[in-house]
Design an enzyme around this catalytic site. Structure first.
Site, PDB file in Angstrom:
ATOM      1  CE  LYS A  83      -4.423   0.650   2.415  1.00 42.42           C
ATOM      2  NZ  LYS A  83      -5.041   0.496   3.732  1.00 42.42           N
TER       3      LYS A  83
HETATM    4  O1  G3P Z   1      -7.898   1.363   5.801  1.00 48.18           O
HETATM    5  C1  G3P Z   1      -8.243   2.621   5.373  1.00 48.18           C
HETATM    6  C2  G3P Z   1      -9.627   3.081   5.771  1.00 48.18           C
HETATM    7  O2  G3P Z   1     -10.544   2.035   5.576  1.00 48.18           O
HETATM    8  C3  G3P Z   1      -9.735   3.754   7.087  1.00 48.18           C
HETATM    9  O3  G3P Z   1     -11.067   3.970   7.490  1.00 48.18           O
HETATM   10  O4  G3P Z   1     -12.733   4.640   9.205  1.00 48.18           O
HETATM   11  O5  G3P Z   1     -10.296   5.217   9.539  1.00 48.18           O
HETATM   12  O6  G3P Z   1     -11.656   6.391   7.821  1.00 48.18           O
HETATM   13  P1  G3P Z   1     -11.453   5.109   8.570  1.00 48.18           P
END
Ligand code: G3P
Length: 214
Positions: A83
Site C-alpha cells: 500500500k
Molecule cells: O484502511 C483505510 C480506511 O478504511 C480507514 O477507514 O474509518 O479510519 O476512515 P477510517
C-alpha cells in the site's frame, strides 16, 4: 463484489473468516498500532489465516525508501499487496513496484484525478475513503460513482477498493455502483448480516416452537 476486512486484529479477522465471505484484508499503520504488536508478526498471522490479497502499507515518504520497503513487505508472502499513499513519491513508487510485478494499492484517494493517475501508474487497487469524505461534508459515494464511470471508459486492470466504509449503506451502494471491493471493519461486517425483524422473527419462531408437542 469482493469483501475485505479492514483490520490488523488477528482475533477479529479469524472470527470474521468463519463466515466464509472474506476475500482479503487491508491494514494501515493506525490499525497495526492499535494491536501493540510488531508489523511482521501481524502480517504473518494474517497471511496464515486468509488466502487472498493482504494490503501492507509503507511508512516511508520518499520514493526510493518506499520502493525498498515495498520490496521487503512483498517478499514476506505472495499475497502481500503493497500500500502506497497518494503522493508524488507514492506514485513513483507505485510505477516502480508494479513494473517489478508487485501489486500496489494506492491509498488516501479523495478525488477522481488521484485515482486516474494511480491507475495510469500501474496500481492494482485504488482506495477511495468514503467515510472520511462524508466526515467533511463531501459526497463519499459520489466519488465511487464517478470512479466506476471513469474506469468503465478505459481498460485499466485497476480495481476500485472502497475504503473507510462506515455503514451498510456504504456497502450496498458500493455493490449497486459496481465497485470491485469494499473493505469493512469487523463492526460493519457484523451490521451487514443483522436486521431487527430477523431477530424478532426468530424469537417468535422459537417461542411458538415451545408449544409444539414433543
Ligand atoms: O484502511 C483505510 C480506511 O478504511 C480507514 O477507514 O474509518 O479510519 O476512515 P477510517
Amino acid at each position: 463484489m469482493k469483501i475485505f476486512i479492514d483490520s490488523a486484529d488477528i482475533k477479529e479477522i479469524r472470527e470474521a473468516n468463519q463466515l466464509g465471505v472474506i476475500d482479503g484484508v487491508t491494514t494501515n499503520p493506525s490499525l497495526v498500532a492499535k494491536t501493540g504488536r510488531k508489523f511482521e508478526e501481524v502480517l504473518a498471522d494474517i497471511c496464515a489465516e486468509i488466502d487472498g490479497p493482504i494490503s501492507a502499507e509503507v511508512v516511508s515518504t520518499e520514493a526510493k525508501e518506499m520502493i525498498a520497503e515495498g520490496r521487503r513487505l512483498s517478499a514476506l508472502h505472495p499475497n502481500i499487496v503493497v500500500k502506497c499513499p497518494m503522493t508524488f513519491d507514492g506514485l513513483k513508487a507505485t510505477r516502480a513496484l508494479s513494473e517489478e510485478g508487485i501489486r500496489v494499492n494506492v491509498t488516501l484517494i479523495f478525488q477522481p484525478s488521484q485515482a486516474l493517475l494511480a491507475a495510469k501508474a500501474g496500481a492494482a487497487y485504488v482506495s477511495p475513503f468514503v467515510g472520511r469524505l462524508d466526515d467533511v461534508s463531501e459526497d463519499g459515494m459520489g466519488l465511487i460513482s464517478t470512479l466506476v464511470e471513469i474506469f468503465g471508459n478505459y481498460d485499466y486492470d485497476t480495481e476500485i477498493l472502497v475504503a473507510s466504509v462506515r455503514s451498510p449503506t456504504h456497502f450496498v451502494e458500493s455493490a449497486r455502483m459496481g465497485a470491485d471491493v469494499a473493505t469493512c471493519p469487523f463492526s460493519v461486517i457484523q451490521t451487514l448480516l443483522r436486521h431487527p425483524l430477523t431477530d424478532i422473527g426468530l424469537a417468535k419462531f422459537l417461542a411458538d416452537w415451545k408449544s409444539v408437542p414433543k
